[in-house]
Design an enzyme around this catalytic site. Structure first.
Site: not given
Ligand code: NCD
Length: 451
Positions: A55, A84, A134
């Site tokens: 989402r 890397k 969040h």
């Protein structure tokens, strides 16, 4: 416009007035999702997703495309130079150089978005940093409450499930507290709000945890002690009816359920025998009669399919509203809309710790996982006794000793002399040995008074 180079790392980066102004814009966008393609032509957002997402990434990318912009995606960071050994700081420097005008970042380490914002030449949006925050999910959640309930101030919200590791919960609870909503926590046992979150709620947002009688929540609360977080203002007590057994939970406006964040569990966590579950049975409780049911998704078993057709369930609508709110966030950060609101109502300043000293002990903080580029940061929570939180992951800095970078003396954190140290001169030590190793002297021995 004041938006250029602002980042959205924490929900605290926006004032309440700005959040409401974003809602107004989102509501306009929602009336015609295809009608605003002239807002961001020629602008590019880069999705840097170091953790899985459905989402958040797709709604951000949809939002950018609907605004007429373009999108670059690195959704599998194993396919990039991260594999890397490239640092997050370097990746962000490169992507913000000429590739993109805004970066949307998801990362497994707490504080990753804060670090990225320090190296980025363009706005950074935190799309989830470990179990920390969040903020754009919270804007989506608050936007949903604002639409469904018409206000956020004074509404009664129950938070259930894994409150310990759910980053959506942490950003949400800070914002709800600032808006003066009443919060009832009914956690999965062993997965209560972390101490550092409760501490921030207490120290920065004047919220006090109180045990509540949750019998009116029926089966939902059977396995759990409800904790009511009370913003210390008189109207907040309206949630309770005093039924003789102490404060009792009354009528609930929204019930926010979360899944167990198993990917973040450690050996120290309580094994889960039976996770909380919501079905029509639990939702028959008196106090939940009018509650909307929310979930950031993905769900597992914690909301049973029989709830999907229940008119109180809004979780799919909630996800759909992620697009207009993210259109508003992007258009704002890219300077294409203005927020008709003053920026901050409280002081969220961060201070850098001296080079080489990192007082944060959270092993999943970006300051611990990406040591090459990090200069530790802290936020001062209280001056007497001195208490501070890590500026990346927000965990409490456990430091019984505080040094002064100018005098190079250290003091007990609760001493009068420590109180006189300027915040930008503070350095934190977990032990005397650590302070001595950093070549600081004990203040008492030299009779110093800080500086
Ligand atoms: C949440 C997340 O990633 O933190 N998902 C989302 O963004 N909607 C919740 C979760 O994964 O449980």
């Amino acid at each position: 416009m004041n938006s250029v180079h602002r980042h959205l790392v924490s929900i605290d980066d926006l004032s309440l007035a700005e959040i409401k102004s974003l809602f107004e814009h989102a509501r306009t966008f929602a009336t015609d999702l295809r009608g605003f393609a002239a807002l961001c032509p020629g602008l590019i957002s880069a999705s840097l997703f170091y953790e899985p997402s459905t989402r958040t990434r797709l709604s951000f990318e949809s939002a950018m495309l609907r605004l007429g912009g373009g999108v670059l995606t690195a959704a599998d960071m194993r396919a990039t130079s991260a594999s890397k050994g490239e640092s997050l700081a370097d990746t962000v420097r490169v992507v913000s150089g000429s590739y993109a005008d805004v970066i949307v970042l998801r990362h497994a380490s707490e504080g990753a978005a804060r670090l990225a914002s320090q190296y980025s030449a363009v706005p950074v949006v935190n799309a989830g940093d470990g179990s920390h925050e969040h903020p754009t999910q919270t804007l989506c959640d608050l936007y949903n409450l604002w639409i469904e309930r018409g206000r956020i101030e004074g509404i009664n919200v129950v938070l259930a499930g894994d409150l310990r590791y759910s980053r959506t919960i942490h950003s949400f609870v800070y914002a709800l507290a600032r808006f003066g909503a009443n919060i009832v926590c009914v956690p999965q046992p062993g997965f209560e709000l972390p101490a550092y979150v409760v501490q921030r709620l207490r120290e920065e947002f004047a919220v006090e945890p109180v045990r509540a009688d949750a019998t009116r929540l029926g089966d939902l609360a059977q396995s759990s002690d409800a904790v009511y977080l009370t913003p210390q203002k008189p109207h907040q007590l309206s949630l309770f009816t005093d039924g003789g057994k102490g404060l009792a939970v009354g009528r609930v406006d929204a019930l926010y359920m979360t899944r167990p964040q198993t990917e973040r569990f450690t050996d120290q966590d309580v094994p889960i025998q039976k996770y909380q579950q919501l079905s029509r049975r639990e939702m028959a409780a008196d106090a939940l009669r009018d509650a909307v049911v929310m979930h950031p998704l993905p769900r597992r078993e914690e909301i049973q399919p029989d709830m999907d057709e229940d008119p109180r369930s809004i979780y799919f609508k909630q996800a759909a509203r992620g697009v207009p709110i993210r259109m508003a966030i992007l258009a704002f950060l890219l300077g294409r809309i203005a927020l008709d609101a003053p920026p901050h109502e409280f002081d969220a300043r961060l201070f850098p710790a001296p080079v080489g000293v990192n007082p944060c002990r959270n092993p999943t903080c970006i300051s611990r996982t990406e040591t090459r580029h990090v200069r530790a940061l802290y936020r001062l929570a209280a001056r007497f006794p001195i208490r501070a939180h890590c500026g990346y992951c927000s965990h409490e800095i456990v430091a019984p000793l505080v040094g002064c970078t100018t005098t190079r003396h250290f003091h007990p954190h609760d001493s009068a002399s420590a109180r006189r140290i300027r915040p930008d001169h503070m350095v934190f030590f977990a032990s005397e040995a650590e302070a001595l190793a950093a070549q600081y002297e004990p203040a008492a021995r030299v009779g110093a008074t800080g500086g």
